[in-house]
Design a protein around this motif. Structure first.
Motif, mmCIF file in Angstrom:
data_model
loop_
_atom_site.group_PDB
_atom_site.id
_atom_site.type_symbol
_atom_site.label_atom_id
_atom_site.label_comp_id
_atom_site.label_asym_id
_atom_site.label_seq_id
_atom_site.Cartn_x
_atom_site.Cartn_y
_atom_site.Cartn_z
ATOM 1 N N PHE A 142 0.894 -1.153 0.000
ATOM 2 C CA PHE A 142 0.000 0.000 0.000
ATOM 3 C C PHE A 142 0.933 1.203 0.000
ATOM 4 C CE2 PHE A 142 -2.263 3.236 2.445
ATOM 5 C CZ PHE A 142 -3.528 3.201 1.895
ATOM 6 N N ALA A 143 1.113 1.804 -1.183
ATOM 7 C CA ALA A 143 2.159 2.820 -1.311
ATOM 8 C C ALA A 143 1.562 4.219 -1.331
ATOM 9 C CB ALA A 143 2.979 2.556 -2.561
ATOM 10 N N TRP A 182 8.609 4.043 3.517
ATOM 11 C CA TRP A 182 8.055 3.224 4.609
ATOM 12 C C TRP A 182 7.090 2.137 4.115
ATOM 13 C CZ3 TRP A 182 10.849 3.173 8.488
ATOM 14 C CH2 TRP A 182 11.294 4.311 9.156
ATOM 15 N N ILE A 183 7.155 1.798 2.845
ATOM 16 C CA ILE A 183 6.105 0.957 2.287
ATOM 17 C C ILE A 183 6.281 -0.505 2.730
ATOM 18 C CG2 ILE A 183 4.950 0.298 0.129
ATOM 19 C CD1 ILE A 183 4.928 3.392 0.977
ATOM 20 N N GLY A 184 5.338 -0.974 3.508
ATOM 21 C CA GLY A 184 5.377 -2.346 4.042
ATOM 22 C C GLY A 184 5.294 -3.362 2.921
ATOM 23 N N LYS A 253 14.472 -0.845 12.106
ATOM 24 C CA LYS A 253 13.576 0.125 12.751
ATOM 25 C C LYS A 253 13.666 -0.073 14.267
ATOM 26 C CE LYS A 253 10.056 -1.642 10.438
ATOM 27 N NZ LYS A 253 10.531 -2.573 9.396
ATOM 28 N N ILE A 441 4.943 2.598 17.143
ATOM 29 C CA ILE A 441 4.593 3.226 15.858
ATOM 30 C C ILE A 441 3.083 3.156 15.577
ATOM 31 C CG2 ILE A 441 4.964 1.151 14.432
ATOM 32 C CD1 ILE A 441 6.019 4.745 13.539
ATOM 33 N N GLU A 446 -1.155 4.533 9.891
ATOM 34 C CA GLU A 446 -2.613 4.530 9.655
ATOM 35 C C GLU A 446 -3.226 5.834 10.171
ATOM 36 O OE1 GLU A 446 -4.579 2.133 8.261
ATOM 37 O OE2 GLU A 446 -3.221 0.423 8.140
ATOM 38 N N THR A 450 -2.324 12.689 16.469
ATOM 39 C CA THR A 450 -2.701 14.101 16.634
ATOM 40 C C THR A 450 -3.566 14.561 15.462
ATOM 41 O OG1 THR A 450 -0.612 14.423 17.767
ATOM 42 C CG2 THR A 450 -1.745 16.406 17.061
ATOM 43 N N VAL A 451 -3.253 14.046 14.295
ATOM 44 C CA VAL A 451 -4.026 14.423 13.104
ATOM 45 C C VAL A 451 -5.419 13.782 13.172
ATOM 46 C CG1 VAL A 451 -4.077 14.271 10.582
ATOM 47 C CG2 VAL A 451 -1.910 14.763 11.753
ATOM 48 N N LEU A 545 -5.597 24.581 18.899
ATOM 49 C CA LEU A 545 -5.365 23.159 18.622
ATOM 50 C C LEU A 545 -5.428 22.273 19.874
ATOM 51 C CD1 LEU A 545 -4.985 21.230 16.369
ATOM 52 C CD2 LEU A 545 -2.562 21.723 16.319
HETATM 53 C C1 LIG Z 1 7.059 1.186 10.414
HETATM 54 C C2 LIG Z 1 6.230 1.991 9.490
HETATM 55 C C3 LIG Z 1 5.417 1.377 8.569
HETATM 56 C C4 LIG Z 1 4.663 2.123 7.652
HETATM 57 N N1 LIG Z 1 3.961 1.495 6.666
HETATM 58 C C5 LIG Z 1 3.410 2.237 5.667
HETATM 59 C C6 LIG Z 1 2.836 1.606 4.518
HETATM 60 O O1 LIG Z 1 2.814 0.380 4.404
HETATM 61 N N2 LIG Z 1 2.312 2.393 3.540
HETATM 62 C C7 LIG Z 1 2.310 3.757 3.646
HETATM 63 O O2 LIG Z 1 1.801 4.403 2.741
HETATM 64 N N3 LIG Z 1 2.836 4.380 4.721
HETATM 65 C C8 LIG Z 1 3.405 3.663 5.722
HETATM 66 N N4 LIG Z 1 3.974 4.284 6.802
HETATM 67 C C9 LIG Z 1 3.951 5.740 6.875
HETATM 68 C C10 LIG Z 1 3.018 6.274 7.938
HETATM 69 O O3 LIG Z 1 1.700 6.060 7.560
HETATM 70 C C11 LIG Z 1 3.362 7.741 8.173
HETATM 71 O O4 LIG Z 1 4.595 7.755 8.860
HETATM 72 C C12 LIG Z 1 2.287 8.474 8.945
HETATM 73 O O5 LIG Z 1 1.157 8.676 8.147
HETATM 74 C C13 LIG Z 1 2.764 9.823 9.483
HETATM 75 O O6 LIG Z 1 3.303 10.594 8.477
HETATM 76 P P1 LIG Z 1 4.767 11.232 8.648
HETATM 77 O O7 LIG Z 1 5.709 10.172 9.049
HETATM 78 O O8 LIG Z 1 5.043 11.976 7.409
HETATM 79 O O9 LIG Z 1 4.633 12.209 9.857
HETATM 80 P P2 LIG Z 1 4.285 13.767 9.787
HETATM 81 O O10 LIG Z 1 2.970 13.974 9.173
HETATM 82 O O11 LIG Z 1 5.427 14.535 9.221
HETATM 83 O O12 LIG Z 1 4.186 14.058 11.337
HETATM 84 C C14 LIG Z 1 5.308 14.532 12.132
HETATM 85 C C15 LIG Z 1 4.761 15.231 13.357
HETATM 86 O O13 LIG Z 1 3.996 16.356 12.936
HETATM 87 C C16 LIG Z 1 2.749 16.388 13.564
HETATM 88 N N5 LIG Z 1 1.743 16.914 12.637
HETATM 89 C C17 LIG Z 1 1.598 16.656 11.316
HETATM 90 N N6 LIG Z 1 0.525 17.293 10.837
HETATM 91 C C18 LIG Z 1 -0.037 17.958 11.863
HETATM 92 C C19 LIG Z 1 -1.198 18.759 12.018
HETATM 93 N N7 LIG Z 1 -2.016 19.026 10.996
HETATM 94 N N8 LIG Z 1 -1.485 19.232 13.234
HETATM 95 C C20 LIG Z 1 -0.678 18.978 14.286
HETATM 96 N N9 LIG Z 1 0.419 18.215 14.209
HETATM 97 C C21 LIG Z 1 0.739 17.704 13.021
HETATM 98 C C22 LIG Z 1 2.427 14.927 13.893
HETATM 99 O O14 LIG Z 1 1.566 14.837 15.019
HETATM 100 C C23 LIG Z 1 3.803 14.353 14.185
HETATM 101 O O15 LIG Z 1 4.080 14.502 15.549
HETATM 102 C C24 LIG Z 1 4.701 3.543 7.719
HETATM 103 C C25 LIG Z 1 5.492 4.167 8.686
HETATM 104 C C26 LIG Z 1 6.287 3.421 9.524
HETATM 105 C C27 LIG Z 1 7.204 4.122 10.469
#
Ligand SMILES: Cc1cc2nc3c(=O)[nH]c(=O)nc-3n(C[C@H](O)[C@H](O)[C@H](O)COP(=O)(O)OP(=O)(O)OC[C@H]3O[C@@H](n4cnc5c(N)ncnc54)[C@H](O)[C@@H]3O)c2cc1C
Length: 669
Positions: A142-143, A182-184, A253, A441, A446, A450-451, A545
């Motif tokens: 799921f990318a 991070w694509i599983g 990780k 994590i 998913e 916070t969002v 917020l």
């Molecule tokens: C082990 C692992 C497996 C994963 N598997 C997949 C996968 O299979 N497919 C896939 O598509 N993704 C995957 N992900 C990605 C995961 O879904 C994202 O990491 C997640 O959606 C958060 O996005 P980000 O890392 O960009 O964090 P960011 O959005 O950059 O968040 C960083 C910080 O900013 C804060 N923040 C962001 N926006 C706001 C806001 N509007 N208001 C207040 N605070 C805010 C957050 O609370 C957080 O503390 C995976 C991640 C990991 C680590």
């Protein structure tokens, strides 16, 4: 096992009960659990003592073998996901205690990859891919997330441009920030992926001046229809990467090293037009885009709405892990002895007030969250059947809010459980450390917590506003209308009442929690309105917020308590019910007592707050004696729990060390 509590004062204990009776009440799918766990009993090679010493390659191979063993034993997660979601989520709960990497790997394959094909595609996609996904012949990904964008999905940059000449999509990563991250399943196994990309179609009608020539020549402009999902093959049957696909391993990780997360770059990768998962928007051969949904925003919401299943799954496995950790901590602290009165035996760690007030309210929350996730699964499954738009909205808010609340709670609780077990809680073999690292994590993927909480508040605000426009509140939010209409009075009789019957009265506890939600909603909406005029909507939201997050938490806690209360009322065994009632009181009292709002708003006078604090300590003490039976009712078999200090077969203080000594290699008679 029961662990006899040391009594230090006159507080009565709750009557003990048969944990099997409570187990039956808690769990109506035990048959499935027994089948899954007996499959693992017959395969000790799939249940190592600990995975902490394994390299990521060894761990991934173990998880792959576990997943295949499940399929070979006849479990079909994708079939459950499509036809009986209750079973699907329940299976995830069971697997979480085997190894959280296994639940996540299975979630990526079936709920994310399989779920996106089933829910975002049409019957044609389903027919073509279902069996191969179900059998793991076609491992997939799921990318969605990119290096520069995780939470802000609408800003994703990967492109899917339609080539009208060849009737193909050209999938392309325009810059490094758009590399899928991070694509599983991507690093090793994935042979295909649902790739989220901006759907762009050439606008053949546009004409533009050719720079410097002074002539008009048709030049293709692209119309951006926003983010859509496309099936993109990644590897061939032998596992080699296909042309235009570049994948790197995301490496080690902090936890979940049994899952192969990868980063993917696409260079002009061509896939047929029909690879668009087009349930909410399709494109014909001539490049004409059509959708049953009128706006891009609605299509985007519908697409993301179909992905709520992943969040429901996370709630279930998070609660399951919490039960495992509580089982270890309560059993161990019931037997671990330290200090005691002069010339008397030492007392159990759980007989210390400080241990009780740490662990027993957590056990209360664990029960509360068990009933709440059941409610969520029920609502989700109902929503899938009826597609009732009110229910879709409600399940979206509930899954977002509960996912954030449950995973945040469990993450903290896992730390407290480790600490409560002292040094031995830190041994890898006792699994608490691994649970904590693996689960951490869950607060981020998913949907970052916070969002997600903001989405809950946004929905409550929408309900609040629509009320003023004359629209009726949907059933779940009706209490807001009543409280808001009566302009939120704080009743002096309630403010000063310290009588225990009142403090344990579900009417008081429910109305206090509802009052908090309504009051927070009311004040938030006033503040937003005030700031919006000066700052605009975005900055006004940011200015408020923390208030917004408080509202979501308040709402979720009132939902959780209601679920718990219903479960107490429906429990027919009087002794089990008495314990459940005490736990539910403790849960609600803690939510109320720990929130300054009640005191700031004069809803609770200082003397009443003190009475609540005393009552909570007393309830912990009353529940201490039944705490081991309460965790026994989770019925986690020893070969699955595997933590030597938390096994059910130790019946006394000396036995608790036996398995642990054996695990360390000592001979024990
Ligand atoms: C082990 C692992 C497996 C994963 N598997 C997949 C996968 O299979 N497919 C896939 O598509 N993704 C995957 N992900 C990605 C995961 O879904 C994202 O990491 C997640 O959606 C958060 O996005 P980000 O890392 O960009 O964090 P960011 O959005 O950059 O968040 C960083 C910080 O900013 C804060 N923040 C962001 N926006 C706001 C806001 N509007 N208001 C207040 N605070 C805010 C957050 O609370 C957080 O503390 C995976 C991640 C990991 C680590």
């Amino acid at each position: 096992m029961t662990g006899k509590p040391y009594r230090q004062n006159s507080i009565r204990s709750l009557p003990t009960f048969d944990s099997h009776v409570l187990e039956t009440y808690l769990d109506d799918q035990r048959e499935l659990k027994n089948k899954v766990y007996s499959m693992f009993r017959g395969r000790p090679d799939l249940l190592p003592e600990t995975v902490e010493g394994l390299s990521k390659e060894e761990h991934r191979s173990l998880v792959r073998r576990q997943l295949i063993a499940l399929l070979e034993a006849g479990f079909n997660p994708l079939d459950f996901f499509s036809h009986d979601v209750r079973k699907y989520f329940y299976l995830g709960e069971c697997l979480a205690l085997v190894d959280l990497s296994l639940t996540v790997k299975s979630g990526v394959q079936y709920s994310l990859w399989g779920g996106s094909v089933v829910n975002l595609g049409t019957e044609m996609h389903r027919k073509k891919y279902f069996d191969d996904i179900a059998s793991f012949r076609l491992p997939g990904c799921f990318a969605m997330t990119e290096l520069k964008h995780g939470s802000n999905v609408a800003a994703l940059q990967t492109e899917a441009v339609l080539d009208l000449m060849t009737d193909e999509w050209v999938i392309h990563t325009p810059d490094d920030g758009a590399i899928k991250w991070w694509i599983g399943n991507a690093a090793d196994d994935g042979r295909a992926a649902s790739v989220f990309a901006r759907l762009k179609i050439p606008d053949t009608s546009s004409t533009h001046p050719v720079p410097g020539s002074g002539h008009l020549r048709p030049q293709v402009q692209l119309i951006d229809h926003g983010v859509h999902a496309f099936i993109v093959p990644l590897r061939d049957a032998s596992g080699s990467l296909l042309p235009g696909i570049e994948i790197k391993d995301c490496g080690y990780k902090v936890g979940l090293n049994g899952v192969d997360n990868g980063a993917v770059r696409f260079t002009h990768v061509r896939v047929p037009r029909t690879n668009l998962l087009d349930r909410f928007g399709t494109v014909d051969k001539g490049g004409c885009y059509s959708s049953p949904l009128t706006s891009q925003a609605r299509r985007f919401a519908a697409t993301l709405g179909e992905l709520t299943g992943g969040r429901v799954g996370l709630c279930c496995s998070s609660v399951s892990l919490l039960k495992g950790a509580m089982t270890i901590a309560i059993r161990y602290t019931s037997h671990r002895e330290q200090f005691g009165p002069p010339d008397s035996p030492e007392i159990a760690v759980l007989d210390y007030q400080s241990s009780q007030t740490k662990l027993i309210p957590m056990l209360a929350s664990c029960y509360a969250l068990h009933f709440s996730k059941n409610f969520l699964v029920k609502q989700y499954s109902e929503m899938k059947k009826t597609r009732d738009p009110h229910l879709v909205e409600e399940v979206h808010a509930l899954s977002a809010g509960l996912k954030a609340y449950v995973t945040h709670f469990t993450a903290n609780a896992l730390s407290v459980c480790r600490e409560s077990c002292g040094g031995h809680g830190y041994a890898a073999v006792n699994r608490l450390g691994m649970m904590r690292s693996d689960h951490d994590i869950f607060q981020t993927f998913e949907g970052d917590n916070t969002v997600l909480l903001q989405q809950v508040s946004a929905l409550l605000l929408k309900q609040y506003k629509s009320q003023f426009k004359g629209a009726p509140l949907t059933s779940s939010y009706r209490f807001l209308g009543q409280l808001l209409a009566s302009s939120l009075p704080s009743n002096p009789l309630v403010t000063y009442d310290t009588d225990i019957r009142h403090l344990r009265d579900p009417v008081f506890l429910t109305s206090a929690l509802e009052y908090r939600t309504a009051r927070t909603l009311f004040t938030l909406s006033l503040r937003l309105r005030k700031h919006r005029a000066k700052l605009g909507a975005f900055h006004a939201w940011n200015q408020c917020l923390n208030h917004t997050l408080n509202l979501a938490n308040a709402y979720i806690e009132s939902v959780v308590y209601k679920c718990f209360l219903k479960a107490v009322e429906e429990c027919l065994d009087p002794d089990c019910r008495r314990s459940l009632k005490a736990l539910s009181d403790l849960y609600a009292l803690r939510c109320i007592e720990s929130d300054m709002l009640f005191r700031n708003e004069d809803y609770i006078a200082p003397a009443k707050a003190k009475a609540m604090q005393r009552l909570m300590v007393d309830l912990c003490s009353e529940l201490r004696g039944v705490a081991p039976a309460l965790v026994d009712a989770f019925a986690i078999p020893d070969h699955i729990l595997r933590a030597p200090i938390g096994l059910s077969n130790s019946t006394g203080a000396s036995d608790v060390y036996k398995e642990y000594l054996l695990a360390a290699g000592f001979d024990v008679v």
